[in-house]
Motif scaffolding. Structure first.
Motif, mmCIF file in Angstrom:
data_model
loop_
_atom_site.group_PDB
_atom_site.id
_atom_site.type_symbol
_atom_site.label_atom_id
_atom_site.label_comp_id
_atom_site.label_asym_id
_atom_site.label_seq_id
_atom_site.Cartn_x
_atom_site.Cartn_y
_atom_site.Cartn_z
ATOM 1 N N ILE A 1 -5.531 42.965 -20.658
ATOM 2 C CA ILE A 1 -4.596 43.618 -21.714
ATOM 3 C C ILE A 1 -5.119 43.372 -23.275
ATOM 4 C CG2 ILE A 1 -1.912 43.360 -22.480
ATOM 5 C CD1 ILE A 1 -1.495 42.088 -19.468
ATOM 6 N N ASN A 2 -5.350 44.704 -23.717
ATOM 7 C CA ASN A 2 -5.881 45.303 -25.446
ATOM 8 C C ASN A 2 -4.630 45.087 -25.361
ATOM 9 O OD1 ASN A 2 -6.079 46.455 -27.887
ATOM 10 N ND2 ASN A 2 -7.896 47.642 -26.702
ATOM 11 N N LYS A 3 -4.216 44.035 -26.704
ATOM 12 C CA LYS A 3 -3.467 44.005 -28.141
ATOM 13 C C LYS A 3 -4.381 43.843 -29.273
ATOM 14 C CE LYS A 3 0.145 43.085 -25.726
ATOM 15 N NZ LYS A 3 1.056 43.639 -25.764
ATOM 16 N N ARG B 1 1.724 36.615 -34.231
ATOM 17 C CA ARG B 1 2.080 37.536 -32.670
ATOM 18 C C ARG B 1 1.006 36.951 -31.411
ATOM 19 N NH1 ARG B 1 -0.938 41.934 -31.546
ATOM 20 N NH2 ARG B 1 -3.312 42.151 -33.464
ATOM 21 N N TYR C 1 -8.784 47.177 -30.892
ATOM 22 C CA TYR C 1 -7.680 48.437 -29.803
ATOM 23 C C TYR C 1 -8.490 49.587 -30.098
ATOM 24 C CZ TYR C 1 -4.491 52.282 -30.787
ATOM 25 O OH TYR C 1 -3.990 53.606 -30.242
ATOM 26 N N VAL D 1 -4.530 45.447 -33.342
ATOM 27 C CA VAL D 1 -3.345 45.491 -33.066
ATOM 28 C C VAL D 1 -4.159 46.508 -35.925
ATOM 29 C CG1 VAL D 1 -1.277 46.102 -35.617
ATOM 30 C CG2 VAL D 1 -1.397 44.917 -32.873
ATOM 31 N N ILE E 1 -7.128 39.667 -27.945
ATOM 32 C CA ILE E 1 -6.053 39.898 -29.326
ATOM 33 C C ILE E 1 -6.831 40.333 -31.297
ATOM 34 C CG2 ILE E 1 -5.949 37.458 -29.973
ATOM 35 C CD1 ILE E 1 -3.253 38.491 -31.079
ATOM 36 N N ASN F 1 2.553 36.631 -21.831
ATOM 37 C CA ASN F 1 1.857 37.178 -20.882
ATOM 38 C C ASN F 1 1.291 36.609 -19.574
ATOM 39 O OD1 ASN F 1 2.103 40.405 -21.875
ATOM 40 N ND2 ASN F 1 2.024 39.635 -23.645
ATOM 41 N N ILE G 1 -6.519 38.531 -22.385
ATOM 42 C CA ILE G 1 -5.661 39.738 -23.324
ATOM 43 C C ILE G 1 -6.772 39.407 -24.988
ATOM 44 C CG2 ILE G 1 -3.863 39.507 -24.984
ATOM 45 C CD1 ILE G 1 -2.075 38.453 -22.802
ATOM 46 N N TYR H 1 3.657 35.978 -28.274
ATOM 47 C CA TYR H 1 4.135 37.124 -27.837
ATOM 48 C C TYR H 1 3.763 37.933 -27.641
ATOM 49 C CZ TYR H 1 9.420 36.096 -29.680
ATOM 50 O OH TYR H 1 10.216 35.264 -29.796
ATOM 51 N N ASP H 2 2.223 38.215 -27.819
ATOM 52 C CA ASP H 2 0.953 38.873 -27.378
ATOM 53 C C ASP H 2 0.291 38.152 -26.396
ATOM 54 O OD1 ASP H 2 2.153 41.234 -28.752
ATOM 55 O OD2 ASP H 2 0.395 41.523 -29.696
ATOM 56 N N VAL H 3 -0.145 37.327 -26.974
ATOM 57 C CA VAL H 3 -0.317 36.542 -25.479
ATOM 58 C C VAL H 3 0.189 35.433 -24.796
ATOM 59 C CG1 VAL H 3 -2.784 34.803 -25.626
ATOM 60 C CG2 VAL H 3 -2.575 36.787 -27.456
#
Length: 192
Positions: free
Chosen positions: A38-40, A53, A15, A42, A9, A61, A7, A56-58
């Motif tokens: 997975i690209n998180k 985040r 992004y 922003v 972030i 997952n 991931i 939730y984002d890392v």
């Protein structure tokens, strides 16, 4: 052994602002390494936003690895560098506490003369690269102390004469597809 799942972030560089989704460095890395990425990222995010985040984002997952890349927007908004460092450290510690391997990616340089025209209304860009160098040095030192791998994107965009190679940029701040290709080229599975 669990297959690698990455991931990423970060902010607009992660992004891939202004670039087709299939041409962003994270997607190119996924193809190159043949692993799930997975690209998180922003656009416009700061390290404080990234920290908020991280769960939730890392963590939710359940990746094997997390690449952290941020801090430039904080510097543009004149956030104290010690706060940026604290946010990055907190992200790394939370990731490690959840048995995820952190990897830091160093921020890229900014074309100060170009970016001021396009993005000058959002913050300061004078001496931004010296601030990025200081932050990148802190990330290197912190990473050495905690045995965290680092991807050094910063020098990729300098020419032999010491000037930034503007051909890789859309607007002095964000990379074009060729800049993203250059980032993906240096990433190797052995680095993790």
């Amino acid at each position: 052994m669990m297959p690698m799942k990455l991931i990423c972030i970060g902010d607009s560089i992660t992004y891939g602002y202004g670039v087709n989704r299939s041409q962003v460095w994270t997607k190119l890395m996924e193809i190159k390494l043949n692993v799930e990425v997975i690209n998180k990222g922003v656009s416009g995010d700061t390290t404080g936003g990234m920290l908020s985040r991280i769960y939730y984002d890392v963590i939710l997952n359940n990746p094997t690895h997390a690449i952290i890349m941020g801090g430039t927007n904080d510097l543009i908004w004149n956030v104290n560098i010690h706060q940026i460092e604290a946010n990055l450290a907190a992200m790394a510690f939370q990731i490690m506490q959840n048995n995820i391997i952190p990897v830091f990616a160093l921020s890229i340089p900014i074309c100060e003369n170009i970016v001021q025209k396009k993005w000058g209304f959002i913050g300061r860009f004078d001496n931004i690269n010296s601030d990025i160098i200081k932050l990148n040095q802190w990330i290197r030192t912190f990473s050495e102390n905690y045995n965290i791998n680092v991807i050094n994107f910063y020098p990729l965009f300098y020419m032999d004469d010491g000037n930034i190679d503007e051909k890789y940029y859309i607007d002095g701040l964000h990379l074009n597809r060729y800049g993203h290709e250059k980032m993906a080229e240096i990433i190797n599975l052995e680095d993790y």
